[in-house]
Design a protein around this motif. Structure first.
Motif, PDB file in Angstrom:
ATOM      1  N   ARG A  58      28.901  61.074  32.438  1.00 12.33           N
ATOM      2  CA  ARG A  58      29.965  60.839  31.655  1.00 12.33           C
ATOM      3  C   ARG A  58      31.306  60.930  32.603  1.00 12.33           C
ATOM      4  O   ARG A  58      32.260  60.244  32.568  1.00 12.33           O
ATOM      5  CB  ARG A  58      30.209  61.311  30.233  1.00 12.33           C
ATOM      6  N   GLU A  59      31.423  62.157  32.997  1.00 10.94           N
ATOM      7  CA  GLU A  59      32.617  62.624  33.607  1.00 10.94           C
ATOM      8  C   GLU A  59      32.639  61.932  35.204  1.00 10.94           C
ATOM      9  O   GLU A  59      33.736  61.593  35.518  1.00 10.94           O
ATOM     10  CB  GLU A  59      32.678  64.233  33.933  1.00 10.94           C
ATOM     11  N   LEU A  60      31.685  61.863  35.856  1.00 10.21           N
ATOM     12  CA  LEU A  60      31.660  61.086  37.034  1.00 10.21           C
ATOM     13  C   LEU A  60      32.214  59.764  36.840  1.00 10.21           C
ATOM     14  O   LEU A  60      33.085  59.197  37.658  1.00 10.21           O
ATOM     15  CB  LEU A  60      30.379  60.987  37.379  1.00 10.21           C
ATOM     16  N   HIS A  61      31.762  58.984  35.738  1.00 11.06           N
ATOM     17  CA  HIS A  61      32.292  57.460  35.531  1.00 11.06           C
ATOM     18  C   HIS A  61      33.803  57.581  35.359  1.00 11.06           C
ATOM     19  O   HIS A  61      34.398  56.817  35.633  1.00 11.06           O
ATOM     20  CB  HIS A  61      31.274  57.082  34.223  1.00 11.06           C
ATOM     21  N   ALA A  62      34.148  58.412  34.358  1.00 11.58           N
ATOM     22  CA  ALA A  62      35.603  58.600  34.089  1.00 11.58           C
ATOM     23  C   ALA A  62      36.419  58.886  35.190  1.00 11.58           C
ATOM     24  O   ALA A  62      37.550  58.533  35.245  1.00 11.58           O
ATOM     25  CB  ALA A  62      35.793  59.629  33.125  1.00 11.58           C
ATOM     26  N   GLU A  63      35.911  59.500  36.205  1.00 12.84           N
ATOM     27  CA  GLU A  63      36.488  59.891  37.438  1.00 12.84           C
ATOM     28  C   GLU A  63      36.254  58.646  38.374  1.00 12.84           C
ATOM     29  O   GLU A  63      36.936  58.866  39.497  1.00 12.84           O
ATOM     30  CB  GLU A  63      36.134  61.166  38.157  1.00 12.84           C
ATOM     31  N   LEU A  98      27.929  56.431  41.987  1.00  9.25           N
ATOM     32  CA  LEU A  98      26.674  56.958  42.229  1.00  9.25           C
ATOM     33  C   LEU A  98      25.651  55.899  42.912  1.00  9.25           C
ATOM     34  O   LEU A  98      25.201  55.182  42.364  1.00  9.25           O
ATOM     35  CB  LEU A  98      26.112  57.633  40.936  1.00  9.25           C
ATOM     36  N   ARG A  99      25.229  56.624  44.208  1.00  6.00           N
ATOM     37  CA  ARG A  99      24.155  56.006  44.877  1.00  6.00           C
ATOM     38  C   ARG A  99      23.095  56.997  45.170  1.00  6.00           C
ATOM     39  O   ARG A  99      23.168  58.261  45.017  1.00  6.00           O
ATOM     40  CB  ARG A  99      24.855  55.469  46.201  1.00  6.00           C
ATOM     41  N   LEU A 136      12.738  60.601  35.741  1.00  8.76           N
ATOM     42  CA  LEU A 136      14.045  60.728  36.676  1.00  8.76           C
ATOM     43  C   LEU A 136      14.485  59.517  37.353  1.00  8.76           C
ATOM     44  O   LEU A 136      15.748  58.985  37.485  1.00  8.76           O
ATOM     45  CB  LEU A 136      13.621  61.844  37.652  1.00  8.76           C
ATOM     46  N   GLN A 137      13.395  58.602  37.643  1.00 11.10           N
ATOM     47  CA  GLN A 137      13.690  57.183  38.200  1.00 11.10           C
ATOM     48  C   GLN A 137      14.622  56.570  37.428  1.00 11.10           C
ATOM     49  O   GLN A 137      15.653  55.761  37.717  1.00 11.10           O
ATOM     50  CB  GLN A 137      12.435  56.531  38.669  1.00 11.10           C
ATOM     51  N   HIS A 138      14.348  56.514  36.007  1.00 12.47           N
ATOM     52  CA  HIS A 138      15.012  55.653  35.048  1.00 12.47           C
ATOM     53  C   HIS A 138      16.373  56.111  34.984  1.00 12.47           C
ATOM     54  O   HIS A 138      17.435  55.622  34.836  1.00 12.47           O
ATOM     55  CB  HIS A 138      14.275  55.818  33.755  1.00 12.47           C
ATOM     56  N   LYS A 139      16.673  57.673  35.182  1.00 15.41           N
ATOM     57  CA  LYS A 139      17.824  58.347  34.844  1.00 15.41           C
ATOM     58  C   LYS A 139      18.712  57.827  36.065  1.00 15.41           C
ATOM     59  O   LYS A 139      20.121  57.456  35.925  1.00 15.41           O
ATOM     60  CB  LYS A 139      17.835  59.544  34.861  1.00 15.41           C
ATOM     61  N   ILE A 140      18.221  57.789  37.162  1.00 19.88           N
ATOM     62  CA  ILE A 140      18.807  57.487  38.458  1.00 19.88           C
ATOM     63  C   ILE A 140      19.339  55.954  38.401  1.00 19.88           C
ATOM     64  O   ILE A 140      20.621  55.787  38.756  1.00 19.88           O
ATOM     65  CB  ILE A 140      18.021  58.026  39.710  1.00 19.88           C
ATOM     66  N   ARG A 141      18.346  55.130  38.273  1.00 22.52           N
ATOM     67  CA  ARG A 141      18.666  53.770  37.868  1.00 22.52           C
ATOM     68  C   ARG A 141      19.913  53.396  37.024  1.00 22.52           C
ATOM     69  O   ARG A 141      20.755  52.615  37.441  1.00 22.52           O
ATOM     70  CB  ARG A 141      17.378  52.748  37.914  1.00 22.52           C
ATOM     71  N   GLU A 142      19.823  54.084  35.844  1.00 24.89           N
ATOM     72  CA  GLU A 142      20.921  53.899  34.850  1.00 24.89           C
ATOM     73  C   GLU A 142      22.280  54.572  35.193  1.00 24.89           C
ATOM     74  O   GLU A 142      23.150  53.633  35.317  1.00 24.89           O
ATOM     75  CB  GLU A 142      20.407  54.605  33.683  1.00 24.89           C
ATOM     76  N   ALA A 143      22.092  55.493  35.963  1.00 21.76           N
ATOM     77  CA  ALA A 143      23.292  56.229  36.685  1.00 21.76           C
ATOM     78  C   ALA A 143      23.975  55.386  37.640  1.00 21.76           C
ATOM     79  O   ALA A 143      25.075  55.004  37.570  1.00 21.76           O
ATOM     80  CB  ALA A 143      23.283  57.445  37.142  1.00 21.76           C
ATOM     81  N   VAL A 144      23.075  54.832  38.522  1.00 22.88           N
ATOM     82  CA  VAL A 144      23.514  54.058  39.383  1.00 22.88           C
ATOM     83  C   VAL A 144      24.195  52.672  39.067  1.00 22.88           C
ATOM     84  O   VAL A 144      25.190  52.321  39.217  1.00 22.88           O
ATOM     85  CB  VAL A 144      22.566  53.579  40.480  1.00 22.88           C
ATOM     86  N   SER A 145      23.475  52.092  38.066  1.00 20.61           N
ATOM     87  CA  SER A 145      23.883  50.584  37.513  1.00 20.61           C
ATOM     88  C   SER A 145      25.054  50.982  36.722  1.00 20.61           C
ATOM     89  O   SER A 145      26.266  50.208  36.710  1.00 20.61           O
ATOM     90  CB  SER A 145      22.782  50.202  36.459  1.00 20.61           C
ATOM     91  N   THR A 194      27.611  53.114  37.063  1.00 24.27           N
ATOM     92  CA  THR A 194      28.825  53.244  37.791  1.00 24.27           C
ATOM     93  C   THR A 194      29.012  52.428  39.297  1.00 24.27           C
ATOM     94  O   THR A 194      29.867  52.747  40.054  1.00 24.27           O
ATOM     95  CB  THR A 194      28.767  54.859  38.511  1.00 24.27           C
ATOM     96  N   GLN A 195      28.126  51.451  39.310  1.00 26.14           N
ATOM     97  CA  GLN A 195      28.322  50.554  40.403  1.00 26.14           C
ATOM     98  C   GLN A 195      29.637  49.778  40.732  1.00 26.14           C
ATOM     99  O   GLN A 195      29.672  49.484  41.956  1.00 26.14           O
ATOM    100  CB  GLN A 195      27.057  49.497  40.352  1.00 26.14           C
ATOM    101  N   ASP A 196      30.469  49.886  39.740  1.00 28.29           N
ATOM    102  CA  ASP A 196      31.957  48.963  40.069  1.00 28.29           C
ATOM    103  C   ASP A 196      32.934  50.117  40.604  1.00 28.29           C
ATOM    104  O   ASP A 196      34.098  49.624  40.756  1.00 28.29           O
ATOM    105  CB  ASP A 196      32.088  48.036  38.992  1.00 28.29           C
ATOM    106  N   ASN A 197      32.446  51.195  40.418  1.00 26.93           N
ATOM    107  CA  ASN A 197      33.467  52.516  40.557  1.00 26.93           C
ATOM    108  C   ASN A 197      33.785  52.431  41.924  1.00 26.93           C
ATOM    109  O   ASN A 197      32.827  52.340  42.782  1.00 26.93           O
ATOM    110  CB  ASN A 197      33.212  53.733  40.073  1.00 26.93           C
ATOM    111  N   THR A 198      35.041  52.561  42.497  1.00 28.32           N
ATOM    112  CA  THR A 198      35.307  52.716  43.918  1.00 28.32           C
ATOM    113  C   THR A 198      36.219  53.875  44.289  1.00 28.32           C
ATOM    114  O   THR A 198      36.743  53.712  45.456  1.00 28.32           O
ATOM    115  CB  THR A 198      36.215  51.205  44.208  1.00 28.32           C
ATOM    116  N   ARG A 199      36.690  54.971  43.616  1.00 26.55           N
ATOM    117  CA  ARG A 199      37.518  55.881  43.922  1.00 26.55           C
ATOM    118  C   ARG A 199      36.652  56.974  44.849  1.00 26.55           C
ATOM    119  O   ARG A 199      37.220  57.083  46.005  1.00 26.55           O
ATOM    120  CB  ARG A 199      37.956  56.775  42.660  1.00 26.55           C
ATOM    121  N   LEU A 200      35.526  57.087  44.638  1.00 23.11           N
ATOM    122  CA  LEU A 200      34.701  57.861  45.718  1.00 23.11           C
ATOM    123  C   LEU A 200      33.204  57.429  45.528  1.00 23.11           C
ATOM    124  O   LEU A 200      32.474  57.276  44.344  1.00 23.11           O
ATOM    125  CB  LEU A 200      34.795  59.411  45.429  1.00 23.11           C
TER     126      LEU A 200
END
Ligand code: IPE
Ligand code: IPE
Ligand code: MG
Length: 239
Positions: free
Chosen positions: A92-97, A101-102, A114-123, A125-131
């Motif tokens: 949540r914080e990563l997304h807010a910042e 995530l890749r 874990l695969q599911h969690k990673i795919r969800e997190a990647v998806s 945050t995919q449009d975030n561009t700050r870092l």
């Protein structure tokens, strides 16, 4: 940080970190190795926030290598759980910042949860561009090159079309640029199969500090040292 301090830092566009020394950190304190992995994983947040504040565009973290499966099953499972909890607690914080995530590495060997969690997190945050934060988890530089070659062949690329650019484009790290600065904690001077292709012209920096104790001040020290290096890429220095 004051603008004066900011000025003297020539911040690398891409920093990659080999987060080593969790086990030794724990041993030093008479704690189990997993306590070191927990402390190490908690340390990620601090360094990530500092990178965001400094304007680093890409951060790549080596969390688990293709060779780390050689460790006792209890340690591997415990570490995977800790990484999984990290996604739960930090996403949540990563997304807010505005952090994207890749993941790089062979995801198919990780647990389905874990695969599911990673795919969800990647998806998410995919449009975030700050870092752009890349987590290398079940990653090996050589395995990644092997996978790139398989992918090139599977795409039917003719031999004469294969060049460095083509191979680069088939690596899982693509399109993230090569790391400018690779930091390794805990005093080792080796890559341990991290970004072996991408690191061809990276600058290295190492410290005896164990990863859980590596803080923002040391990060800035590494960046300051980086700023004094002359990168030549095989050519001649400008001065
Ligand atoms: C780095 O810490 C984390 C991983 C490799 C997963 P280590 O677990 O390698 O710590 P040391 O090198 O044994 O101290
Ligand atoms: C490299 O550390 C891998 C990670 C930090 C994830 P290792 O502890 O596995 O490397 P070696 O075995 O000392 O080379
Ligand atoms: Mg180690």
């Amino acid at each position: 940080m004051t603008s004066e301090q900011q000025e003297i830092l020539k911040v690398p566009e891409h920093i990659a970190i080999i987060m080593d020394g969790n086990g030794r950190w724990a041993k030093q304190r008479g704690l189990p190795r997993l306590a070191g992995h927990r402390a190490g994983t908690e340390n990620i947040r601090k360094i990530l926030i500092e990178c965001v504040n400094l304007g680093v565009r890409y951060l790549t973290l080596y969390a688990f290598s293709t060779e780390n499966w050689k460790r006792p099953r209890l340690e591997v499972n415990g570490l995977m759980n800790i990484l999984s909890e990290f996604i739960d607690s930090q996403l949540r914080e990563l997304h807010a910042e505005q952090v994207q995530l890749r993941h790089v590495g062979r995801i198919e060997s990780l647990s389905s949860v874990l695969q599911h969690k990673i795919r969800e997190a990647v998806s998410l945050t995919q449009d975030n561009t700050r870092l752009i934060l890349t987590v290398a988890l079940n990653y090996g530089g050589r395995a990644d090159i092997v996978d790139a070659v398989r992918s090139i062949i599977a795409h039917g690329v003719p031999p004469e079309a294969i060049n460095e650019q083509c191979l680069t484009e088939h690596l899982s790290t693509h399109p993230v640029p090569d790391p400018d600065l690779i930091i390794r904690t805990s005093g080792e001077w080796r890559l341990s199969n991290f970004l072996v292709w991408e690191a061809a012209y990276s600058e290295y920096w190492t410290t005896p500090t164990y990863w859980p104790d590596f803080g923002p001040d040391q990060l800035k020290q590494a960046i300051r040292d980086y700023g004094r290096r002359k990168r030549r890429f095989g050519g001649l220095s400008e001065d």
